[in-house]
Design a protein around this motif. Sequence first.
Motif, PDB file in Angstrom:
ATOM      1  N   MET A   1       1.953   9.931   2.631  1.00 59.55           N
ATOM      2  CA  MET A   1       1.199  11.182   2.577  1.00 59.55           C
ATOM      3  C   MET A   1       1.778  12.114   1.522  1.00 59.55           C
ATOM      4  SD  MET A   1      -1.419  12.348   4.458  1.00 59.55           S
ATOM      5  CE  MET A   1      -1.190  11.593   6.071  1.00 59.55           C
TER       6      MET A   1
ATOM      7  N   ALA B   1      -5.273  15.951  -5.106  1.00 56.61           N
ATOM      8  CA  ALA B   1      -5.216  16.583  -3.786  1.00 56.61           C
ATOM      9  C   ALA B   1      -5.975  17.907  -3.763  1.00 56.61           C
ATOM     10  CB  ALA B   1      -3.768  16.802  -3.369  1.00 56.61           C
TER      11      ALA B   1
ATOM     12  N   PRO C   1      -1.508  22.076   6.027  1.00 58.84           N
ATOM     13  CA  PRO C   1      -2.441  21.874   4.919  1.00 58.84           C
ATOM     14  C   PRO C   1      -3.149  23.178   4.561  1.00 58.84           C
ATOM     15  CG  PRO C   1      -2.697  20.152   6.557  1.00 58.84           C
ATOM     16  CD  PRO C   1      -1.796  21.182   7.161  1.00 58.84           C
TER      17      PRO C   1
ATOM     18  N   ALA D   1      -6.046  16.127   2.817  1.00 60.45           N
ATOM     19  CA  ALA D   1      -4.742  15.739   2.299  1.00 60.45           C
ATOM     20  C   ALA D   1      -4.890  14.381   1.630  1.00 60.45           C
ATOM     21  CB  ALA D   1      -3.716  15.670   3.426  1.00 60.45           C
TER      22      ALA D   1
ATOM     23  N   VAL E   1      -3.622  10.668   0.869  1.00 64.78           N
ATOM     24  CA  VAL E   1      -2.782   9.649   1.473  1.00 64.78           C
ATOM     25  C   VAL E   1      -2.965   8.326   0.732  1.00 64.78           C
ATOM     26  CG1 VAL E   1      -4.502   8.887   3.164  1.00 64.78           C
ATOM     27  CG2 VAL E   1      -2.062   8.620   3.671  1.00 64.78           C
TER      28      VAL E   1
ATOM     29  N   TYR F   1      -1.836  16.608   9.071  1.00 61.62           N
ATOM     30  CA  TYR F   1      -2.286  15.966   7.832  1.00 61.62           C
ATOM     31  C   TYR F   1      -3.080  14.688   8.076  1.00 61.62           C
ATOM     32  CZ  TYR F   1       0.517  18.993   4.731  1.00 61.62           C
ATOM     33  OH  TYR F   1       1.025  20.064   4.030  1.00 61.62           O
ATOM     34  N   GLN F   2      -2.592  13.844   8.979  1.00 63.85           N
ATOM     35  CA  GLN F   2      -3.223  12.533   9.124  1.00 63.85           C
ATOM     36  C   GLN F   2      -4.701  12.609   9.511  1.00 63.85           C
ATOM     37  OE1 GLN F   2      -4.240  10.371  11.937  1.00 63.85           O
ATOM     38  NE2 GLN F   2      -4.766   8.829  10.377  1.00 63.85           N
TER      39      GLN F   2
ATOM     40  N   ALA G   1      -6.660  13.350   6.320  1.00 62.66           N
ATOM     41  CA  ALA G   1      -6.223  12.650   5.111  1.00 62.66           C
ATOM     42  C   ALA G   1      -7.349  11.829   4.501  1.00 62.66           C
ATOM     43  CB  ALA G   1      -5.033  11.760   5.437  1.00 62.66           C
ATOM     44  N   LYS G   2      -7.367  11.816   3.182  1.00 62.51           N
ATOM     45  CA  LYS G   2      -8.324  11.007   2.436  1.00 62.51           C
ATOM     46  C   LYS G   2      -7.565  10.243   1.351  1.00 62.51           C
ATOM     47  CE  LYS G   2     -12.189  14.271   2.980  1.00 62.51           C
ATOM     48  NZ  LYS G   2     -13.227  15.056   2.269  1.00 62.51           N
ATOM     49  N   THR G   3      -8.082   9.086   1.014  1.00 64.36           N
ATOM     50  CA  THR G   3      -7.490   8.326  -0.080  1.00 64.36           C
ATOM     51  C   THR G   3      -8.075   8.801  -1.408  1.00 64.36           C
ATOM     52  OG1 THR G   3      -9.161   6.578  -0.166  1.00 64.36           O
ATOM     53  CG2 THR G   3      -7.379   6.338   1.477  1.00 64.36           C
TER      54      THR G   3
END
Length: 433
Positions: A157, A213, A298, A308, A310, A375-376, A379-381
């Motif tokens: 992350m 980000a 965040p 966020a 990741v 965050y998790q 989270a986005k890639t």
Amino acid sequence: MNPSRTAFTRRGFLGLAAAAAAAPTLSACGGSSSSSRNSIEFWDMPWATPAYNTAAKKITQSYVPASGDLRTNYQIIQWNNFYQTFSSAIASKTGPAVSTGAGFQAFQFEQQGAIAHADNVIDALKKNGQYDDFLPGVLEPFKSDNGYVAVPWQMDMRVFWYRKSLLDKADAAVPTDWPSLLQAGKALKKAGAIGFCTGSGAGNNIGNHFLIAMMLNNGGGVWTPDGHVDLLNDRNVEAVEFVRELVSNGVIDPGAVSYTTNNMDAQWKDKQAGFGLYVLGLPQRVGDTSGDIIAASPLTGPHGDKAALVFLNNIMMYKNTPSQSSSEAFLVYYLGRIKQLWQQNLMNSLPVFKSITALPEFTKDANNVRILKEYQPIAKTSAARGTALSANLAVLDGGQAINQFTQTVLGGKTDAKSALRTFQSGLQSVITS
């Protein structure tokens, strides 16, 4: 994590695009086929200190296969020239049956017909109950039209961090949104600190990740939902203009364009950096566990968005194996034992399994708990605004287009639209579709 090492924990990059051009194609012949071996070869990377590889090797050597399945050998592959190592070995049929590796590596080798899909592994995890142990959203990005390309095992992350003593000295509140980030950055700069720590020097991708980000945090992203390049959307322009405002106000140090991760580590260690985006485990990385370096929540974007960035590290299987069923059986076994790596405090990354996040060795770190909780879920890639991972993400993350874009923005050299237009043109010229 070894503080002297650049953040390798997701590794979708390091010149993969250039390496692909130089490496042999997978149709090359020569070498001995792995089908002649009487064991499964598991190639693993140095994800942390040497103690990590010692523990991972012990897990591998403790594997007792069922009747008819093969045992597994463990081999460490260094990050230096790793893509050439994998590509050449796979081309000569001397490569692994199972491996960890770069975050998008499996998708590159799937394109070349080398990856064995993991659907049978997923079915086995459903039967043993471990499938339901996956955290939300971590498995879906690996599902392609042909099946599961790989199985995730850890998350890297990108996290906002702050040094409390410097914010106190600057009489600034912890930023919660973009306006307060600018306000705190100005106050930190006035107090003689770095308002936002980042860098894009040699080998340092943190500046790249910061810009992606911020796009995600504003509801933007590099791609359309169906995977086409779309850098010039309004949300991206707004995000880049905000970063340029940080630059123009001196919140981002003018020297950031040349800062390596060693420079950034020193800035955090020497109490020069007040706020910034960096990898997980920053206090341990720089050797300051006094509690003064804290994970911030965040930020909220100007339109209310929260996101966020990741990177999902994964384990992949290859078609060139002496026994596909043996590869699958070992991978199921290994996934069931990786909690030992967190129990021994060897991992500086987030686990993908809920049960590991409940371990006392994980929950004793308040920063880990906050990052997991806050965050998790958002989270986005780097595939966003889509969700499916692909080989194009390696081209994005390892290519010159994003490096040049970051240098341009952090250097304050042009307006947002011009920078994004050049970035889009450069990326489109090298992607596969």
